[in-house]
Design a protein around this motif. Sequence first.
Motif, PDB file in Angstrom:
ATOM      1  N   GLY A 104       0.825  -1.210   0.000  1.00 13.90           N
ATOM      2  CA  GLY A 104       0.000   0.000   0.000  1.00 13.90           C
ATOM      3  C   GLY A 104       0.859   1.260   0.000  1.00 13.90           C
ATOM      4  O   GLY A 104       0.593   2.210  -0.745  1.00 13.90           O
ATOM      5  N   ALA A 105       1.880   1.266   0.838  1.00 15.82           N
ATOM      6  CA  ALA A 105       2.788   2.422   0.883  1.00 15.82           C
ATOM      7  C   ALA A 105       3.530   2.556  -0.444  1.00 15.82           C
ATOM      8  O   ALA A 105       3.728   3.676  -0.946  1.00 15.82           O
ATOM      9  CB  ALA A 105       3.783   2.271   2.030  1.00 15.82           C
ATOM     10  N   THR A 106       3.904   1.427  -1.036  1.00 17.65           N
ATOM     11  CA  THR A 106       4.593   1.462  -2.329  1.00 17.65           C
ATOM     12  C   THR A 106       3.684   2.067  -3.393  1.00 17.65           C
ATOM     13  O   THR A 106       4.138   2.865  -4.226  1.00 17.65           O
ATOM     14  CB  THR A 106       5.043   0.048  -2.737  1.00 17.65           C
ATOM     15  N   SER A 107       2.409   1.721  -3.380  1.00 19.18           N
ATOM     16  CA  SER A 107       1.462   2.285  -4.350  1.00 19.18           C
ATOM     17  C   SER A 107       1.400   3.803  -4.246  1.00 19.18           C
ATOM     18  O   SER A 107       1.381   4.507  -5.257  1.00 19.18           O
ATOM     19  CB  SER A 107       0.060   1.703  -4.141  1.00 19.18           C
ATOM     20  N   VAL A 108       1.390   4.312  -3.023  1.00 24.90           N
ATOM     21  CA  VAL A 108       1.364   5.763  -2.812  1.00 24.90           C
ATOM     22  C   VAL A 108       2.652   6.402  -3.341  1.00 24.90           C
ATOM     23  O   VAL A 108       2.613   7.423  -4.033  1.00 24.90           O
ATOM     24  CB  VAL A 108       1.160   6.097  -1.310  1.00 24.90           C
ATOM     25  N   ILE A 109       3.774   5.796  -3.037  1.00 23.87           N
ATOM     26  CA  ILE A 109       5.076   6.307  -3.484  1.00 23.87           C
ATOM     27  C   ILE A 109       5.133   6.338  -5.011  1.00 23.87           C
ATOM     28  O   ILE A 109       5.501   7.353  -5.613  1.00 23.87           O
ATOM     29  CB  ILE A 109       6.219   5.435  -2.912  1.00 23.87           C
ATOM     30  N   LEU A 110       4.763   5.224  -5.637  1.00 18.76           N
ATOM     31  CA  LEU A 110       4.829   5.137  -7.094  1.00 18.76           C
ATOM     32  C   LEU A 110       3.838   6.095  -7.751  1.00 18.76           C
ATOM     33  O   LEU A 110       4.150   6.726  -8.768  1.00 18.76           O
ATOM     34  CB  LEU A 110       4.594   3.702  -7.554  1.00 18.76           C
ATOM     35  N   SER A 111       2.650   6.227  -7.174  1.00 20.99           N
ATOM     36  CA  SER A 111       1.659   7.161  -7.720  1.00 20.99           C
ATOM     37  C   SER A 111       2.190   8.592  -7.689  1.00 20.99           C
ATOM     38  O   SER A 111       1.993   9.351  -8.645  1.00 20.99           O
ATOM     39  CB  SER A 111       0.351   7.079  -6.933  1.00 20.99           C
ATOM     40  N   HIS A 112       2.840   8.950  -6.606  1.00 17.14           N
ATOM     41  CA  HIS A 112       3.405  10.299  -6.503  1.00 17.14           C
ATOM     42  C   HIS A 112       4.484  10.512  -7.562  1.00 17.14           C
ATOM     43  O   HIS A 112       4.562  11.582  -8.173  1.00 17.14           O
ATOM     44  CB  HIS A 112       3.958  10.547  -5.101  1.00 17.14           C
ATOM     45  N   LEU A 113       5.308   9.505  -7.799  1.00 21.20           N
ATOM     46  CA  LEU A 113       6.346   9.621  -8.829  1.00 21.20           C
ATOM     47  C   LEU A 113       5.744   9.730 -10.230  1.00 21.20           C
ATOM     48  O   LEU A 113       6.280  10.443 -11.092  1.00 21.20           O
ATOM     49  CB  LEU A 113       7.307   8.428  -8.747  1.00 21.20           C
ATOM     50  N   ILE A 114       4.631   9.053 -10.453  1.00 23.04           N
ATOM     51  CA  ILE A 114       3.948   9.153 -11.750  1.00 23.04           C
ATOM     52  C   ILE A 114       3.395  10.563 -11.933  1.00 23.04           C
ATOM     53  O   ILE A 114       3.576  11.179 -12.987  1.00 23.04           O
ATOM     54  CB  ILE A 114       2.838   8.081 -11.864  1.00 23.04           C
ATOM     55  N   VAL A 115       2.739  11.094 -10.908  1.00 23.40           N
ATOM     56  CA  VAL A 115       2.187  12.452 -10.970  1.00 23.40           C
ATOM     57  C   VAL A 115       3.294  13.481 -11.204  1.00 23.40           C
ATOM     58  O   VAL A 115       3.112  14.435 -11.974  1.00 23.40           O
ATOM     59  CB  VAL A 115       1.401  12.786  -9.672  1.00 23.40           C
ATOM     60  N   ARG A 116       4.442  13.282 -10.594  1.00 25.32           N
ATOM     61  CA  ARG A 116       5.579  14.198 -10.764  1.00 25.32           C
ATOM     62  C   ARG A 116       6.244  14.052 -12.131  1.00 25.32           C
ATOM     63  O   ARG A 116       7.104  14.833 -12.496  1.00 25.32           O
ATOM     64  CB  ARG A 116       6.636  13.954  -9.678  1.00 25.32           C
ATOM     65  N   GLY A 117       5.879  13.031 -12.885  1.00 27.92           N
ATOM     66  CA  GLY A 117       6.457  12.821 -14.212  1.00 27.92           C
ATOM     67  C   GLY A 117       7.780  12.079 -14.186  1.00 27.92           C
ATOM     68  O   GLY A 117       8.537  12.112 -15.164  1.00 27.92           O
ATOM     69  N   TYR A 118       8.060  11.379 -13.089  1.00 25.36           N
ATOM     70  CA  TYR A 118       9.317  10.654 -12.950  1.00 25.36           C
ATOM     71  C   TYR A 118       9.213   9.175 -13.287  1.00 25.36           C
ATOM     72  O   TYR A 118      10.217   8.490 -13.404  1.00 25.36           O
ATOM     73  CB  TYR A 118       9.847  10.781 -11.526  1.00 25.36           C
ATOM     74  N   LEU A 119       7.986   8.657 -13.422  1.00 29.32           N
ATOM     75  CA  LEU A 119       7.807   7.214 -13.540  1.00 29.32           C
ATOM     76  C   LEU A 119       6.644   6.892 -14.465  1.00 29.32           C
ATOM     77  O   LEU A 119       5.644   7.607 -14.487  1.00 29.32           O
ATOM     78  CB  LEU A 119       7.526   6.640 -12.137  1.00 29.32           C
ATOM     79  N   THR A 120       6.787   5.786 -15.204  1.00 32.10           N
ATOM     80  CA  THR A 120       5.678   5.227 -15.980  1.00 32.10           C
ATOM     81  C   THR A 120       5.566   3.746 -15.658  1.00 32.10           C
ATOM     82  O   THR A 120       6.519   3.132 -15.175  1.00 32.10           O
ATOM     83  CB  THR A 120       5.883   5.408 -17.506  1.00 32.10           C
ATOM     84  N   ARG A 121       4.388   3.210 -15.943  1.00 31.31           N
ATOM     85  CA  ARG A 121       4.137   1.775 -15.771  1.00 31.31           C
ATOM     86  C   ARG A 121       3.694   1.200 -17.109  1.00 31.31           C
ATOM     87  O   ARG A 121       2.948   1.841 -17.844  1.00 31.31           O
ATOM     88  CB  ARG A 121       3.020   1.529 -14.753  1.00 31.31           C
ATOM     89  N   THR A 122       4.164   0.013 -17.405  1.00 30.38           N
ATOM     90  CA  THR A 122       3.717  -0.691 -18.607  1.00 30.38           C
ATOM     91  C   THR A 122       3.330  -2.113 -18.209  1.00 30.38           C
ATOM     92  O   THR A 122       3.784  -2.623 -17.174  1.00 30.38           O
ATOM     93  CB  THR A 122       4.823  -0.758 -19.684  1.00 30.38           C
ATOM     94  N   ALA A 123       2.507  -2.731 -19.028  1.00 30.46           N
ATOM     95  CA  ALA A 123       2.095  -4.113 -18.753  1.00 30.46           C
ATOM     96  C   ALA A 123       3.307  -5.027 -18.835  1.00 30.46           C
ATOM     97  O   ALA A 123       4.179  -4.858 -19.689  1.00 30.46           O
ATOM     98  CB  ALA A 123       1.042  -4.553 -19.754  1.00 30.46           C
ATOM     99  N   ASN A 124       3.351  -5.981 -17.939  1.00 30.42           N
ATOM    100  CA  ASN A 124       4.421  -6.975 -17.939  1.00 30.42           C
ATOM    101  C   ASN A 124       4.127  -7.984 -19.043  1.00 30.42           C
ATOM    102  O   ASN A 124       3.136  -8.712 -18.981  1.00 30.42           O
ATOM    103  CB  ASN A 124       4.485  -7.673 -16.581  1.00 30.42           C
ATOM    104  N   PRO A 125       4.981  -8.040 -20.071  1.00 33.57           N
ATOM    105  CA  PRO A 125       4.707  -8.958 -21.187  1.00 33.57           C
ATOM    106  C   PRO A 125       4.785 -10.434 -20.784  1.00 33.57           C
ATOM    107  O   PRO A 125       4.260 -11.290 -21.493  1.00 33.57           O
ATOM    108  CB  PRO A 125       5.784  -8.607 -22.209  1.00 33.57           C
ATOM    109  N   LYS A 126       5.389 -10.729 -19.643  1.00 32.88           N
ATOM    110  CA  LYS A 126       5.528 -12.125 -19.217  1.00 32.88           C
ATOM    111  C   LYS A 126       4.228 -12.691 -18.659  1.00 32.88           C
ATOM    112  O   LYS A 126       3.973 -13.877 -18.778  1.00 32.88           O
ATOM    113  CB  LYS A 126       6.640 -12.252 -18.178  1.00 32.88           C
TER     114      LYS A 126
END
Length: 173
Positions: free
Chosen positions: A79-101
């Motif tokens: 849960g804490a990781t989701s908040v951290i990653l969401s903040h990085l996405i909003v700041r424009g530092y991170l993107t997520r893509t589907a795992n092809p595996k």
Amino acid sequence: MSASVPPLAGNLPAAAPNGVVDAFYLLQNAEALYQSRLRDRLGLGGNELGAMQVIARLTTLGLDARAIDVSRSLGVTSGATSVILSHLIVRGYLTRTANPKDGRGKLLHLTEEATTAVSHNLHDHQSDLSLLVSGLSTRESKRVVVLLTAVTSTLDQSELQPNRVVHPGLTAI
């Protein structure tokens, strides 16, 4: 060291066997202060910068970066990781893509903005380090690399035990 190596600023540990260990503790302190300045410069919290660094390290090693990797590295809940990653996405530092595996999970990628922001700071830092070690002979360079590799290996393989004193005044957690 050869005479052309620039003098080090600050307090140098004594030139005794324990002086080398003390120098490592000074290096750790300097790294912690550097990380603090980097967090301030980027406007990030400690876990946010830590997440970016985990993702960068995994990417450098050619490995996929996933949220679970960030959670484990930072020692925080999903849960804490989701908040951290969401903040990085909003700041424009991170993107997520589907795992092809597996098609369900997401892979994490630093954006060009994040890479530029961090590498700009690291480039200045690396330039200073390059200048500092430029006066080392080939033999001295090899000795330093062997020592740092051994220390890294020791840290990678060490297990902390409860209440074990790892340095006078510090207790392993």
